[in-house]
Design a protein around this motif. Structure first.
Motif, PDB file in Angstrom:
ATOM      1  N   TRP A  44     -13.443 163.497  68.769  1.00 27.30           N
ATOM      2  CA  TRP A  44     -14.559 164.344  68.357  1.00 27.30           C
ATOM      3  C   TRP A  44     -15.824 164.177  69.199  1.00 27.30           C
ATOM      4  O   TRP A  44     -16.885 164.678  68.834  1.00 27.30           O
ATOM      5  CB  TRP A  44     -14.910 164.150  66.866  1.00 27.30           C
ATOM      6  CG  TRP A  44     -13.740 163.963  65.952  1.00 27.30           C
ATOM      7  CD1 TRP A  44     -12.429 164.224  66.239  1.00 27.30           C
ATOM      8  CD2 TRP A  44     -13.737 163.496  64.599  1.00 27.30           C
ATOM      9  NE1 TRP A  44     -11.633 163.937  65.159  1.00 27.30           N
ATOM     10  CE2 TRP A  44     -12.405 163.480  64.137  1.00 27.30           C
ATOM     11  CE3 TRP A  44     -14.745 163.078  63.731  1.00 27.30           C
ATOM     12  CZ2 TRP A  44     -12.043 163.071  62.848  1.00 27.30           C
ATOM     13  CZ3 TRP A  44     -14.383 162.680  62.450  1.00 27.30           C
ATOM     14  CH2 TRP A  44     -13.053 162.667  62.022  1.00 27.30           C
ATOM     15  N   ASP A 102     -24.081 154.091  68.689  1.00 26.98           N
ATOM     16  CA  ASP A 102     -22.927 154.890  68.280  1.00 26.98           C
ATOM     17  C   ASP A 102     -23.196 155.457  66.880  1.00 26.98           C
ATOM     18  O   ASP A 102     -24.292 155.256  66.337  1.00 26.98           O
ATOM     19  CB  ASP A 102     -21.642 154.053  68.295  1.00 26.98           C
ATOM     20  CG  ASP A 102     -21.807 152.744  67.567  1.00 26.98           C
ATOM     21  OD1 ASP A 102     -22.214 152.762  66.395  1.00 26.98           O
ATOM     22  OD2 ASP A 102     -21.559 151.689  68.175  1.00 26.98           O
ATOM     23  N   GLY A 103     -22.201 156.103  66.315  1.00 28.49           N
ATOM     24  CA  GLY A 103     -22.397 156.732  65.002  1.00 28.49           C
ATOM     25  C   GLY A 103     -22.636 155.713  63.903  1.00 28.49           C
ATOM     26  O   GLY A 103     -23.498 155.896  63.039  1.00 28.49           O
ATOM     27  N   SER A 104     -21.864 154.632  63.930  1.00 22.78           N
ATOM     28  CA  SER A 104     -22.014 153.615  62.880  1.00 22.78           C
ATOM     29  C   SER A 104     -23.416 153.008  62.904  1.00 22.78           C
ATOM     30  O   SER A 104     -24.033 152.817  61.850  1.00 22.78           O
ATOM     31  CB  SER A 104     -20.979 152.503  63.061  1.00 22.78           C
ATOM     32  OG  SER A 104     -19.683 153.016  63.003  1.00 22.78           O
ATOM     33  N   VAL A 107     -26.050 155.311  61.522  1.00 22.68           N
ATOM     34  CA  VAL A 107     -26.065 155.295  60.052  1.00 22.68           C
ATOM     35  C   VAL A 107     -26.678 153.998  59.537  1.00 22.68           C
ATOM     36  O   VAL A 107     -27.515 153.995  58.631  1.00 22.68           O
ATOM     37  CB  VAL A 107     -24.630 155.479  59.491  1.00 22.68           C
ATOM     38  CG1 VAL A 107     -24.576 155.171  58.000  1.00 22.68           C
ATOM     39  CG2 VAL A 107     -24.123 156.890  59.768  1.00 22.68           C
ATOM     40  N   TYR A 135     -17.122 159.289  55.004  1.00 23.95           N
ATOM     41  CA  TYR A 135     -16.962 158.318  56.087  1.00 23.95           C
ATOM     42  C   TYR A 135     -18.256 158.264  56.875  1.00 23.95           C
ATOM     43  O   TYR A 135     -18.731 159.287  57.378  1.00 23.95           O
ATOM     44  CB  TYR A 135     -15.798 158.686  57.025  1.00 23.95           C
ATOM     45  CG  TYR A 135     -15.668 157.683  58.143  1.00 23.95           C
ATOM     46  CD1 TYR A 135     -15.115 156.427  57.910  1.00 23.95           C
ATOM     47  CD2 TYR A 135     -16.146 157.961  59.418  1.00 23.95           C
ATOM     48  CE1 TYR A 135     -15.030 155.482  58.932  1.00 23.95           C
ATOM     49  CE2 TYR A 135     -16.061 157.015  60.438  1.00 23.95           C
ATOM     50  CZ  TYR A 135     -15.503 155.787  60.187  1.00 23.95           C
ATOM     51  OH  TYR A 135     -15.433 154.850  61.199  1.00 23.95           O
ATOM     52  N   HIS A 136     -18.832 157.069  56.963  1.00 22.18           N
ATOM     53  CA  HIS A 136     -20.095 156.919  57.685  1.00 22.18           C
ATOM     54  C   HIS A 136     -20.061 155.782  58.700  1.00 22.18           C
ATOM     55  O   HIS A 136     -21.110 155.324  59.143  1.00 22.18           O
ATOM     56  CB  HIS A 136     -21.246 156.718  56.698  1.00 22.18           C
ATOM     57  CG  HIS A 136     -21.443 157.876  55.760  1.00 22.18           C
ATOM     58  ND1 HIS A 136     -21.888 159.112  56.189  1.00 22.18           N
ATOM     59  CD2 HIS A 136     -21.221 158.001  54.425  1.00 22.18           C
ATOM     60  CE1 HIS A 136     -21.955 159.941  55.156  1.00 22.18           C
ATOM     61  NE2 HIS A 136     -21.557 159.295  54.073  1.00 22.18           N
ATOM     62  N   GLY A 137     -18.865 155.287  59.037  1.00 24.40           N
ATOM     63  CA  GLY A 137     -18.776 154.281  60.082  1.00 24.40           C
ATOM     64  C   GLY A 137     -18.151 152.985  59.623  1.00 24.40           C
ATOM     65  O   GLY A 137     -17.818 152.819  58.437  1.00 24.40           O
ATOM     66  N   GLU A 193     -22.184 163.865  54.729  1.00 20.03           N
ATOM     67  CA  GLU A 193     -21.734 164.571  55.925  1.00 20.03           C
ATOM     68  C   GLU A 193     -21.891 166.045  55.564  1.00 20.03           C
ATOM     69  O   GLU A 193     -21.157 166.552  54.717  1.00 20.03           O
ATOM     70  CB  GLU A 193     -20.252 164.286  56.195  1.00 20.03           C
ATOM     71  CG  GLU A 193     -19.909 162.859  56.569  1.00 20.03           C
ATOM     72  CD  GLU A 193     -18.439 162.545  56.317  1.00 20.03           C
ATOM     73  OE1 GLU A 193     -17.621 162.774  57.206  1.00 20.03           O
ATOM     74  OE2 GLU A 193     -18.109 162.069  55.221  1.00 20.03           O
ATOM     75  N   ASP A 227     -25.712 162.845  57.806  1.00 15.97           N
ATOM     76  CA  ASP A 227     -24.910 162.200  58.840  1.00 15.97           C
ATOM     77  C   ASP A 227     -24.201 163.294  59.630  1.00 15.97           C
ATOM     78  O   ASP A 227     -23.138 163.773  59.250  1.00 15.97           O
ATOM     79  CB  ASP A 227     -23.912 161.225  58.195  1.00 15.97           C
ATOM     80  CG  ASP A 227     -22.989 160.574  59.225  1.00 15.97           C
ATOM     81  OD1 ASP A 227     -23.082 160.930  60.418  1.00 15.97           O
ATOM     82  OD2 ASP A 227     -22.183 159.713  58.830  1.00 15.97           O
ATOM     83  N   VAL A 229     -23.076 162.941  62.663  1.00 19.32           N
ATOM     84  CA  VAL A 229     -22.410 162.293  63.799  1.00 19.32           C
ATOM     85  C   VAL A 229     -21.248 163.163  64.305  1.00 19.32           C
ATOM     86  O   VAL A 229     -21.066 163.331  65.507  1.00 19.32           O
ATOM     87  CB  VAL A 229     -21.940 160.874  63.412  1.00 19.32           C
ATOM     88  CG1 VAL A 229     -21.020 160.287  64.469  1.00 19.32           C
ATOM     89  CG2 VAL A 229     -23.153 159.966  63.208  1.00 19.32           C
ATOM     90  N   MET A 230     -20.496 163.744  63.382  1.00 20.99           N
ATOM     91  CA  MET A 230     -19.418 164.638  63.815  1.00 20.99           C
ATOM     92  C   MET A 230     -19.872 166.087  63.950  1.00 20.99           C
ATOM     93  O   MET A 230     -19.457 166.799  64.862  1.00 20.99           O
ATOM     94  CB  MET A 230     -18.245 164.589  62.842  1.00 20.99           C
ATOM     95  CG  MET A 230     -17.102 165.493  63.325  1.00 20.99           C
ATOM     96  SD  MET A 230     -15.785 165.747  62.145  1.00 20.99           S
ATOM     97  CE  MET A 230     -16.489 166.974  61.064  1.00 20.99           C
ATOM     98  N   SER A 255     -24.608 161.257  67.020  1.00 21.26           N
ATOM     99  CA  SER A 255     -23.910 160.462  68.041  1.00 21.26           C
ATOM    100  C   SER A 255     -22.808 161.323  68.643  1.00 21.26           C
ATOM    101  O   SER A 255     -23.085 162.417  69.091  1.00 21.26           O
ATOM    102  CB  SER A 255     -23.370 159.159  67.440  1.00 21.26           C
ATOM    103  OG  SER A 255     -22.856 158.353  68.462  1.00 21.26           O
ATOM    104  N   LYS A 256     -21.572 160.845  68.595  1.00 16.85           N
ATOM    105  CA  LYS A 256     -20.407 161.569  69.148  1.00 16.85           C
ATOM    106  C   LYS A 256     -20.712 162.576  70.255  1.00 16.85           C
ATOM    107  O   LYS A 256     -20.698 162.214  71.423  1.00 16.85           O
ATOM    108  CB  LYS A 256     -19.598 162.199  68.008  1.00 16.85           C
ATOM    109  CG  LYS A 256     -18.957 161.132  67.131  1.00 16.85           C
ATOM    110  CD  LYS A 256     -17.735 161.583  66.377  1.00 16.85           C
ATOM    111  CE  LYS A 256     -17.002 160.384  65.791  1.00 16.85           C
ATOM    112  NZ  LYS A 256     -17.014 160.311  64.347  1.00 16.85           N
TER     113      LYS A 256
HETATM  114  C1  LIG Z   1     -17.355 158.985  63.611  1.00 18.82           C
HETATM  115  C2  LIG Z   1     -18.346 159.017  62.532  1.00 18.82           C
HETATM  116  C3  LIG Z   1     -19.192 157.925  62.300  1.00 18.82           C
HETATM  117  C4  LIG Z   1     -19.080 156.638  63.089  1.00 18.82           C
HETATM  118  O1  LIG Z   1     -19.359 156.837  64.439  1.00 18.82           O
HETATM  119  P1  LIG Z   1     -18.830 155.794  65.526  1.00 18.82           P
HETATM  120  O2  LIG Z   1     -19.430 156.261  66.799  1.00 18.82           O
HETATM  121  O3  LIG Z   1     -17.331 155.913  65.519  1.00 18.82           O
HETATM  122  O4  LIG Z   1     -19.284 154.451  65.125  1.00 18.82           O
HETATM  123  C5  LIG Z   1     -20.143 158.044  61.309  1.00 18.82           C
HETATM  124  N1  LIG Z   1     -20.250 159.169  60.589  1.00 18.82           N
HETATM  125  C6  LIG Z   1     -19.465 160.229  60.785  1.00 18.82           C
HETATM  126  C7  LIG Z   1     -19.664 161.451  59.966  1.00 18.82           C
HETATM  127  C8  LIG Z   1     -18.474 160.192  61.749  1.00 18.82           C
HETATM  128  O5  LIG Z   1     -17.661 161.235  61.925  1.00 18.82           O
END
Ligand SMILES: *Cc1c(COP(=O)(O)O)cnc(C)c1O
Length: 421
Positions: A44, A102-104, A107, A135-137, A193, A227, A229-230, A255-256
């Protein structure tokens, strides 16, 4: 010396990773010369295609100018430019950018920021509201606000308590749940999310629900963390998922897709109100959080270059094309009896397979579908019995057609195998 690489999210027993030696646009090239279409944007992250020349060039240039510098009491032009450009694209209250990796961590920073914000204002709060299936990491804060699952099982005793909300509860709608939580707890924040829960299996919910949740949280003096991130950077057909609604969050996590998938970078952007609670003569009000590579100049250069591409109309027409083609594919899926809940949001298409034995993440049919696709040159990675396609925006019409056809053949074959077992 024997060495072993231990791969993420992978049961290593009898696992033999494919070796990828190069990549271009939507295609990965394997060591044996075969190619795979990357239908999941390499977890992603990839937006504009692999090795996009504009981003590659920006990194190469930056590497000769300034690669990395301590980010405490020092700043640099790429970070400044990125913060300015991103906040200009975000809704109004979001103007203060905190960098991480990164995403984690994006968050983790958001959670710590909110807890300390209330501490600094001498009105501590202790609870977060999070959605079931979230899912938040993978860091402890991120895991705590994520759903309890096979991912988090071993760590359960070490996580903080979170008040969970269900979008599917038959007895009490999500809004009533939020109201009740606000009466029972001192709620620091609601984390979601927006519009689509990725790891839960690309579970989608409507902008109306999101908007109403945000409005209610605001009315109840609960801070909101989006969040993204995705969902950020065009995935949902708009720059941000929150662009589908009008109420803004207090914090957004990015992130991502931020660097186009080139380099790790996380960003937590908050409101000025939150930031100002940390400005003080008292040292203990400082936000004592940081990472060695915070604000990495190469990552910032990559992110600026990736942002340039969103200023190009071609990127948005690719996104629209992907959206329309995925939507049409989902409509054809609706005729199949072995496919449940075909759905689409922006560039993401998803459906479920029957999961009668509740095998969840270890679903055998979806593993077989994925193996079939891989043999036929398409990389997918189902989330248990949830199958999805989330390609880079540059995927060509013929590649996308191939992905769709191979996936359909994969479904036919997997069930046939199942019957002959
Ligand atoms: C992937 C993801 C994360 C974590 O990101 P990483 O870069 O893998 O640590 C956090 N929140 C959401 C919604 C994600 O999809």
């Amino acid at each position: 010396m024997a060495y072993q690489i231990w791969h993420p999210f992978t049961q290593m027993l009898n696992t033999h990773p494919q070796k990828v030696v190069s990549a271009k646009a939507a295609r990965l090239t394997l060591a044996d010369g075969r190619t795979l279409i990357d239908a999941i944007s390499s977890w992603w992250v990839n937006t504009h295609g692999h090795c996009h020349p504009h981003i590659a060039e920006a990194i190469a240039q930056q590497a000769q100018q300034l690669e990395q510098v301590i980010f405490a009491r020092i700043t640099h032009p790429q970070a400044e430019r990125l913060a300015e450009r991103l906040t200009a694209r975000l809704p109004d209250p979001l103007e203060v950018a905190f960098f991480s990796d990164d995403g984690s961590t994006a968050v983790e920073v958001a959670l710590k920021m909110l807890l300390q914000y209330f501490e600094n204002r001498d009105s501590p709060r202790d609870t977060f509201l999070a959605l079931e299936g979230a899912y938040h990491g993978d860091t402890f804060g991120g895991m705590s606000v994520s759903a309890r699952s096979v991912f988090t099982q071993a760590f359960e005793r070490h996580m903080f308590q979170v008040h969970r909300l269900s979008l599917q509860s038959p007895t009490e709608d999500i809004f009533t749940q939020i109201e009740r939580a606000a009466q029972q707890h001192r709620v620091a924040g609601l984390i979601v999310e927006p519009l689509i829960q990725g790891v839960a299996g690309m579970q989608m919910y409507s902008p109306e629900i999101l908007e109403k949740m945000f409005r209610l949280a605001r009315a109840l003096d609960i801070r909101i963390i989006a969040d993204e991130v995705m969902t950020g950077f065009g995935r949902t057909g708009r720059m941000w998922a929150i662009d589908h609604i009008t109420t803004a969050p207090d914090i957004i996590c990015l992130s991502k897709g931020i660097t186009g998938g080139f380099l790790p970078l996380g960003l937590t952007v908050c409101s000025r109100d939150i930031y100002e609670a940390f400005l003080s003569q008292q040292t203990e009000k400082t936000f004592f959080h940081g990472h060695s590579y915070t604000g990495n100049a190469l990552a910032c250069a990559a992110a600026n270059a990736a942002l340039d591409l969103f200023e190009d109309a071609d990127t948005w027409s690719s996104i629209t094309f992907l959206e329309q083609t995925q939507q049409a594919f989902v409509e054809t899926l609706a005729c199949r009896s072995d496919v449940l809940n075909p759905r689409c949001l922006g560039t993401i298409a998803a459906f479920d397979l029957e999961d009668e034995q509740e095998q969840g993440y270890l679903h055998p049919i979806s593993r077989r579908v994925a193996d079939f696709c891989e043999q036929k040159g398409v990389l997918i990675r189902p989330l248990g019995h949830h199958v999805y396609l989330l390609p880079p925006y540059v995927i060509s019409a013929s590649e996308l057609e191939q992905v769709h056809q191979v996936l359909l053949q994969g479904l036919d074959t997997a069930w046939q195998l199942d019957e002959s077992d």
